[in-house]
Design an enzyme around this catalytic site. Structure first.
Site, PDB file in Angstrom:
ATOM      1  N   HIS B  39       0.696  -1.471   0.524  1.00 15.47           N
ATOM      2  CA  HIS B  39      -0.220  -0.187   0.355  1.00 15.47           C
ATOM      3  C   HIS B  39       0.772   0.830   0.127  1.00 15.47           C
ATOM      4  O   HIS B  39       0.644   2.483  -0.753  1.00 15.47           O
ATOM      5  CB  HIS B  39      -0.985  -0.270   0.877  1.00 15.47           C
ATOM      6  CG  HIS B  39      -2.557  -0.578   1.363  1.00 15.47           C
ATOM      7  ND1 HIS B  39      -2.251  -2.158   1.104  1.00 15.47           N
ATOM      8  CD2 HIS B  39      -3.227  -0.236   0.806  1.00 15.47           C
ATOM      9  CE1 HIS B  39      -4.052  -2.539   0.970  1.00 15.47           C
ATOM     10  NE2 HIS B  39      -4.654  -1.327   0.468  1.00 15.47           N
ATOM     11  N   LYS B 104      -9.820  -8.383   7.479  1.00 16.86           N
ATOM     12  CA  LYS B 104     -10.739  -8.321   8.824  1.00 16.86           C
ATOM     13  C   LYS B 104     -10.625  -7.470   9.980  1.00 16.86           C
ATOM     14  O   LYS B 104      -9.549  -7.229   9.682  1.00 16.86           O
ATOM     15  CB  LYS B 104     -10.107  -9.843   9.336  1.00 16.86           C
ATOM     16  CG  LYS B 104      -8.746 -10.285   9.782  1.00 16.86           C
ATOM     17  CD  LYS B 104      -8.339 -11.279  10.631  1.00 16.86           C
ATOM     18  CE  LYS B 104      -7.281 -12.132  11.163  1.00 16.86           C
ATOM     19  NZ  LYS B 104      -6.917 -10.692  12.257  1.00 16.86           N
TER      20      LYS B 104
END
Lengths: 279, 184
Positions: B39, B104
């Protein structure tokens, strides 16, 4: 005096890590089953069914239960009448980890804290050696995942906070962790000792099979009471809402300094993996 | 549980606006993996106005660092990692076109707001169900940042990857609302 060749330690450590990562213990499979019977949330039931199917598939296909195959934690109980020959004990454990993670297609998750450069072979292992009477070596391999470890906490409480204060910290830890540590979790609680001892006791508490009562009836009662309170939080499997947030609370207690009340809470995800061998 | 949908990636706006928290989605098509390190590199490229190794429009990013592929399989275990580590970067990727994230754990307020503003959703996959999820991944290959090891960007071809809608385009949050429902 008994000689144990380091080669035997290498191959045992290697086998234990591969098995731990692909075969969940019967205690956990039983715990999933009884959790499913109690879970009221349909999403929670779906998750628990997935976890049982996942355990079956991992054993059958040898694909790890979880891609986070952990840092390699190793507890050794070394009989004082054992003589390790052919090399060093710690070197043998490191080599076993190296071989197990390579040959078992396990993920290497050890890296430098700042540069984040991966060490490439999942070493160094996290090794704890206890010297005990006898001429056996007991090795417990515990792959410990990062997600649940990140949600673990340690506090140095004031003695006046007592049992109530410790329980509050346990509940707060679970509440704040929410879905992050992959519930349903096992909660290891180390109370007393020094700062680092509390944390180590919390981790050791996780080794007890789920469903096996604490040998001390007073502590056993506390474990059940705290588990019930945790499961009233409503977090549920994977944090999506439900009755089963944790499967078990395991408490270890040690005497501490008259000025202290240390408490460490080590959170363990449902991939509660450990394998034991005795040489 | 909510509705069950089968969706093909890349996702369109109309695919995601109908989704509500608690819906189960079986995702098929291409998903790209990225963890924090990848990222960071994508955001650096966006800030420098340079071209990215993947197109973002309609794509789904899966937060996962898979275990190595054993012989005869496309990939090893491949369950989600905890998403909050991607929160500082996610709003920029959402603004640049991604429609879905799979992970999650809770997301930040900024990520939830970006999902509402740009019409994207956050899916929860079952953490720790690495072997089960692996069965849905039919092809896998590294397409960027191989030097990051388990944190490289992979291209997965998935069939019926099971996920649950945790944050929808209305700003709802299943972690909050699910917990409230079952709290005693």
């Amino acid at each position: 005096m008994k000689d144990i060749h380091c080669q035997e330690i290498i191959s045992t450590v290697k086998r234990l890590f591969i098995e731990a990562n692909t075969e969940l213990g019967q205690d956990m499979l039983d715990a999933f089953k009884s959790a499913l019977a109690k879970e009221e949330s349909p999403v929670g039931q779906d998750i628990l069914n997935q976890l049982m199917e996942n355990a079956r598939l991992a054993k059958e296909t040898k694909v790890p239960i979880c891609q986070d195959t952990g840092l390699a934690v190793v507890f050794v109980e070394l009989g004082q009448d054992v003589h390790v020959v052919g090399g060093g004990l710690k070197d043998a454990i490191e080599e076993g980890v190296r071989q197990g993670y390579r040959e078992g297609y396990l993920r290497k998750s050890a890296c430098h804290p700042f540069t984040r450069k991966n060490t490439g072979d999942n070493t160094p292992a996290v090794i704890y050696i206890d010297v005990v009477p006898g001429e056996q070596v007991k090795i417990i391999a515990v792959p410990k995942g990062g997600g649940s470890e990140n949600m673990s906490r340690i506090y140095m409480l004031s003695p006046a906070m007592g049992i109530k204060g410790v329980k509050e910290k346990v509940l707060e830890t679970v509440r704040e962790a929410g879905p992050n540590p992959c519930p349903p979790t096992i909660i290891g609680v180390g109370i007393g000792g020094t700062f680092e001892q509390a944390a180590l006791q919390a981790k050791k508490a996780l080794l007890r099979p789920v469903g096996e009562p604490n040998p001390d009836p007073e502590i056993d009662r506390l474990e059940r009471e705290w588990l019930e309170e945790i499961n009233r939080l409503g977090i549920g499997p994977q944090g999506l809402g439900g009755r089963i947030t944790s499967l078990s609370v395991h408490i270890h207690i040690l005497p501490c300094h008259i000025a202290s009340l240390p408490v460490a809470i080590n959170v363990q995800c449902h991939a509660n993996r450990h394998k034991v061998a005795v040489l | 549980m909510g509705n069950i949908y089968r969706l093909e990636t890349p996702l369109k706006e109309e695919d995601v606006v109908k989704l509500r928290i608690g819906d189960k989605v079986l995702l098929s098509g291409i998903v790209y993996t990225a963890r924090d390190a990848a990222h960071k590199r994508l955001i650096d490229l966006i800030e420098k106005n340079e071209s990215l190794p993947i197109g973002l429009e309609g794509q789904v990013i899966y937060y996962v660092g898979p275990s190595p592929a054993p012989p005869g399989r496309p990939i090893g275990a491949a369950g989600p990692t905890t998403s909050y580590r991607m929160d500082p970067y996610a709003p920029t990727l959402i603004a640049h076109g991604i429609r879905g994230m799979i992970g999650k754990g809770k997301r930040s307020k900024e990520v939830v707001e970006a999902m509402v503003k740009h019409k994207a959703v956050y899916f929860g996959a079952t953490g720790g169900a690495g072997a089960l999820i692996s069965q849905s991944i039919r092809e896998a290959g590294i397409i960027a940042y191989e030097d990051l090891g388990p944190e490289a960007i992979w291209r997965f071809k998935v069939v019926d990857l099971p996920v649950i809608v945790v944050n929808d385009t209305m700003g709802n949050d299943l972690y909050e609302q699910g917990k409230e429902r079952f709290r005693i």
